[in-house]
Design a protein around this motif. Structure first.
Motif, PDB file in Angstrom:
ATOM      1  N   PRO A 144       1.003  -1.108  -0.004  1.00 28.15           N
ATOM      2  CA  PRO A 144       0.045  -0.163   0.116  1.00 28.15           C
ATOM      3  C   PRO A 144       1.001   1.209  -0.149  1.00 28.15           C
ATOM      4  N   PHE A 145       0.254   1.704  -0.280  1.00 25.42           N
ATOM      5  CA  PHE A 145       0.976   3.236  -0.490  1.00 25.42           C
ATOM      6  C   PHE A 145       0.447   4.816   0.525  1.00 25.42           C
ATOM      7  N   LEU A 146       1.297   4.809   1.524  1.00 22.75           N
ATOM      8  CA  LEU A 146       1.216   5.108   2.855  1.00 22.75           C
ATOM      9  C   LEU A 146       1.161   6.964   2.386  1.00 22.75           C
ATOM     10  N   LYS A 147       2.374   7.286   1.316  1.00 29.80           N
ATOM     11  CA  LYS A 147       2.484   8.747   0.925  1.00 29.80           C
ATOM     12  C   LYS A 147       2.955   9.162   0.136  1.00 29.80           C
ATOM     13  N   LEU A 148       2.588   9.645  -1.256  1.00 40.26           N
ATOM     14  CA  LEU A 148       3.975  10.096  -2.138  1.00 40.26           C
ATOM     15  C   LEU A 148       4.084  11.575  -1.731  1.00 40.26           C
ATOM     16  N   ALA A 149       5.945  11.091  -2.491  1.00 37.56           N
ATOM     17  CA  ALA A 149       5.818  12.882  -2.106  1.00 37.56           C
ATOM     18  C   ALA A 149       6.896  13.469  -3.300  1.00 37.56           C
ATOM     19  N   LEU A 150       6.981  14.882  -3.715  1.00 33.75           N
ATOM     20  CA  LEU A 150       7.698  15.463  -4.552  1.00 33.75           C
ATOM     21  C   LEU A 150       8.869  15.923  -3.640  1.00 33.75           C
ATOM     22  N   CYS A 151       9.747  15.937  -4.961  1.00 30.54           N
ATOM     23  CA  CYS A 151      11.313  16.615  -4.496  1.00 30.54           C
ATOM     24  C   CYS A 151      11.671  17.842  -5.713  1.00 30.54           C
ATOM     25  N   ASP A 152      11.415  18.890  -5.466  1.00 32.49           N
ATOM     26  CA  ASP A 152      11.677  19.700  -6.589  1.00 32.49           C
ATOM     27  C   ASP A 152      13.304  20.945  -5.589  1.00 32.49           C
ATOM     28  N   PHE A 153      14.401  20.227  -6.353  1.00 30.66           N
ATOM     29  CA  PHE A 153      15.357  21.253  -5.586  1.00 30.66           C
ATOM     30  C   PHE A 153      15.463  22.520  -5.658  1.00 30.66           C
ATOM     31  N   GLN A 154      14.120  23.320  -6.954  1.00 28.87           N
ATOM     32  CA  GLN A 154      14.113  24.287  -6.969  1.00 28.87           C
ATOM     33  C   GLN A 154      13.719  25.082  -6.480  1.00 28.87           C
ATOM     34  N   GLY A 155      12.322  24.550  -5.311  1.00 33.46           N
ATOM     35  CA  GLY A 155      11.133  24.954  -4.294  1.00 33.46           C
ATOM     36  C   GLY A 155      10.092  24.644  -4.716  1.00 33.46           C
ATOM     37  N   THR A 156       9.486  24.697  -3.598  1.00 27.01           N
ATOM     38  CA  THR A 156       8.146  24.101  -3.500  1.00 27.01           C
ATOM     39  C   THR A 156       7.314  25.165  -4.549  1.00 27.01           C
ATOM     40  N   ARG A 157       7.327  26.108  -3.937  1.00 28.41           N
ATOM     41  CA  ARG A 157       6.125  27.090  -4.756  1.00 28.41           C
ATOM     42  C   ARG A 157       5.557  25.841  -6.248  1.00 28.41           C
ATOM     43  N   LYS A 158       6.067  26.590  -7.637  1.00 27.03           N
ATOM     44  CA  LYS A 158       5.738  25.935  -8.172  1.00 27.03           C
ATOM     45  C   LYS A 158       5.311  25.040  -8.379  1.00 27.03           C
ATOM     46  N   THR A 159       5.375  23.427  -8.118  1.00 26.40           N
ATOM     47  CA  THR A 159       5.314  22.537  -7.899  1.00 26.40           C
ATOM     48  C   THR A 159       3.715  21.930  -6.831  1.00 26.40           C
ATOM     49  N   ILE A 182      -1.069  13.207   0.976  1.00 26.05           N
ATOM     50  CA  ILE A 182      -0.930  12.628   2.176  1.00 26.05           C
ATOM     51  C   ILE A 182      -2.946  12.240   1.824  1.00 26.05           C
ATOM     52  N   THR A 183      -3.605  10.853   2.806  1.00 27.03           N
ATOM     53  CA  THR A 183      -4.925  10.977   1.992  1.00 27.03           C
ATOM     54  C   THR A 183      -5.211  11.859   3.307  1.00 27.03           C
ATOM     55  N   PRO A 184      -6.173  12.026   3.119  1.00 30.43           N
ATOM     56  CA  PRO A 184      -7.808  12.679   3.934  1.00 30.43           C
ATOM     57  C   PRO A 184      -7.315  11.808   5.043  1.00 30.43           C
ATOM     58  N   GLY A 185      -7.496  12.761   6.179  1.00 28.16           N
ATOM     59  CA  GLY A 185      -7.289  12.353   7.644  1.00 28.16           C
ATOM     60  C   GLY A 185      -6.137  12.148   8.530  1.00 28.16           C
ATOM     61  N   ALA A 186      -5.149  11.628   7.237  1.00 30.91           N
ATOM     62  CA  ALA A 186      -3.576  11.459   8.030  1.00 30.91           C
ATOM     63  C   ALA A 186      -2.898  12.512   8.399  1.00 30.91           C
ATOM     64  N   ASN A 187      -2.869  13.142   9.234  1.00 34.27           N
ATOM     65  CA  ASN A 187      -2.130  14.298   9.305  1.00 34.27           C
ATOM     66  C   ASN A 187      -1.136  14.175  10.606  1.00 34.27           C
ATOM     67  N   LYS A 188      -0.199  14.972  11.114  1.00 33.90           N
ATOM     68  CA  LYS A 188       0.648  15.094  12.643  1.00 33.90           C
ATOM     69  C   LYS A 188      -0.412  14.834  13.286  1.00 33.90           C
ATOM     70  N   GLY A 189      -1.591  15.932  13.307  1.00 34.63           N
ATOM     71  CA  GLY A 189      -2.524  16.410  14.135  1.00 34.63           C
ATOM     72  C   GLY A 189      -3.210  14.478  14.663  1.00 34.63           C
ATOM     73  N   ASN A 190      -3.984  13.789  13.440  1.00 36.80           N
ATOM     74  CA  ASN A 190      -4.513  12.754  13.600  1.00 36.80           C
ATOM     75  C   ASN A 190      -3.861  11.513  14.294  1.00 36.80           C
ATOM     76  N   ALA A 191      -2.653  11.511  14.038  1.00 38.78           N
ATOM     77  CA  ALA A 191      -1.950  10.460  14.913  1.00 38.78           C
ATOM     78  C   ALA A 191      -1.259  11.013  15.806  1.00 38.78           C
ATOM     79  N   LEU A 192      -0.966  11.871  16.180  1.00 35.62           N
ATOM     80  CA  LEU A 192      -0.920  12.407  17.526  1.00 35.62           C
ATOM     81  C   LEU A 192      -1.949  12.252  18.455  1.00 35.62           C
ATOM     82  N   GLN A 193      -3.072  12.158  17.952  1.00 34.36           N
ATOM     83  CA  GLN A 193      -4.263  12.161  19.057  1.00 34.36           C
ATOM     84  C   GLN A 193      -4.427  10.469  19.013  1.00 34.36           C
ATOM     85  N   VAL A 194      -4.410  10.169  18.170  1.00 34.54           N
ATOM     86  CA  VAL A 194      -4.178   8.440  18.206  1.00 34.54           C
ATOM     87  C   VAL A 194      -3.030   8.017  19.304  1.00 34.54           C
ATOM     88  N   LEU A 195      -2.078   8.825  19.310  1.00 31.37           N
ATOM     89  CA  LEU A 195      -1.329   7.816  20.448  1.00 31.37           C
ATOM     90  C   LEU A 195      -1.243   8.301  21.599  1.00 31.37           C
TER      91      LEU A 195
END
Length: 261
Positions: free
Chosen positions: A145-160, A185-198
């Motif tokens: 399963p895909f937990l997360k997809l991430a894009l690396c743009d060495f020129q910065g994130t704004r345009k991407t 990130i899949t909807p509902g998955a964020n640091k706040g929700n994961a921290l609440q689970v913990l």
């Protein structure tokens, strides 16, 4: 009474592009544990990467990894967010068409890429330090399963970020993570929700939690914590979510410990 402290890494505990923690952090985490306070590494980084970064205390802390798509405590996975495969494959197609950035797909213990860019490979292996698997085709060769997809743009994130939000913001959460990464990130998955689970697992109230962050991917965590710190150089929108600002996590941890003496 603070019982748990969660901190982002890049731009928060790791400043100015640093890829190694100040050894003082490990002593502070140990001292916090002696006072019954659990430290949690909350990052867009992968779980295995975080365990290496925190090697001297790796079994003494909790982990919110992959921007909240994975929460692990004492080796047990407490929560896991997954991107629908069909959507993930469409994002990969769009990345290949875009051509400006490199893509990784996060599994639970390893990241995959089909990038042919030597600079990117070196960055992932020797700067970021991820556990990587280099494949011929992300669509064909990644079977977990895909937990997360991430894009690396060495020129910065704004345009991407703008480009992919225009394409996919109705279907998935898209956030910046550090200065060169855009994460899906899949909807509902964020640091706040994961921290609440913990917190629920440990029977700790959010008001007894402190959190540190600097990017939009930290906002939910800062909102949740009873005491929250945005880094002084964070974007105004992030600072608005926090109750305090600081330019040093370590200094705040020292003050917390001093108050317990």
């Amino acid at each position: 009474m603070i019982k748990l402290i969660a901190s982002d890494l890049d731009g928060t505990l790791l400043l100015n592009g640093a890829q190694r923690l100040n050894p003082e952090v490990f002593d502070l985490i140990t001292a916090l544990k002696e006072h019954g306070i659990l430290f949690t590494a909350a990052s867009g980084r992968q779980y295995t990467n975080l365990r290496r970064l925190f090697a001297p205390v790796k079994d003494d802390i909790a982990y919110v990894a992959e921007n909240g798509s994975l929460c692990i405590y004492e080796g047990k996975t407490l929560s896991k967010g997954m991107i629908g495969r069909e959507l993930g494959l469409r994002i990969i197609d769009a990345v290949h068409s875009y051509g400006r950035c490199e893509c990784i797909v996060s599994g639970e213990r390893v990241c995959y890429t089909d990038s042919r860019d030597t600079r990117f490979k070196e960055h992932m292996l020797h700067v970021v330090g991820n556990d990587m698997e280099f494949v011929s085709d992300l669509k064909e060769d990644v079977h977990e399963p895909f937990l997360k997809l991430a894009l690396c743009d060495f020129q910065g994130t704004r345009k991407t970020e703008e480009h992919f939000k225009a394409l996919f913001s109705d279907e998935i959460k898209i956030v910046t993570s550090g200065n060169i990464w855009v994460d899906f990130i899949t909807p509902g998955a964020n640091k706040g929700n994961a921290l609440q689970v913990l917190l629920d697992h440990l029977h700790i109230d959010a008001k007894d939690c402190a959190a540190f962050g600097d990017q939009c991917n930290d906002e939910e965590m800062l909102q949740l914590a009873g005491v929250s710190y945005a880094m002084a150089d964070a974007a105004p929108a992030v600072i608005q979510q926090a109750s305090h600002t600081t330019d040093s996590v370590e200094n705040v941890l020292k003050r917390i410990l001093e108050a317990l003496e």
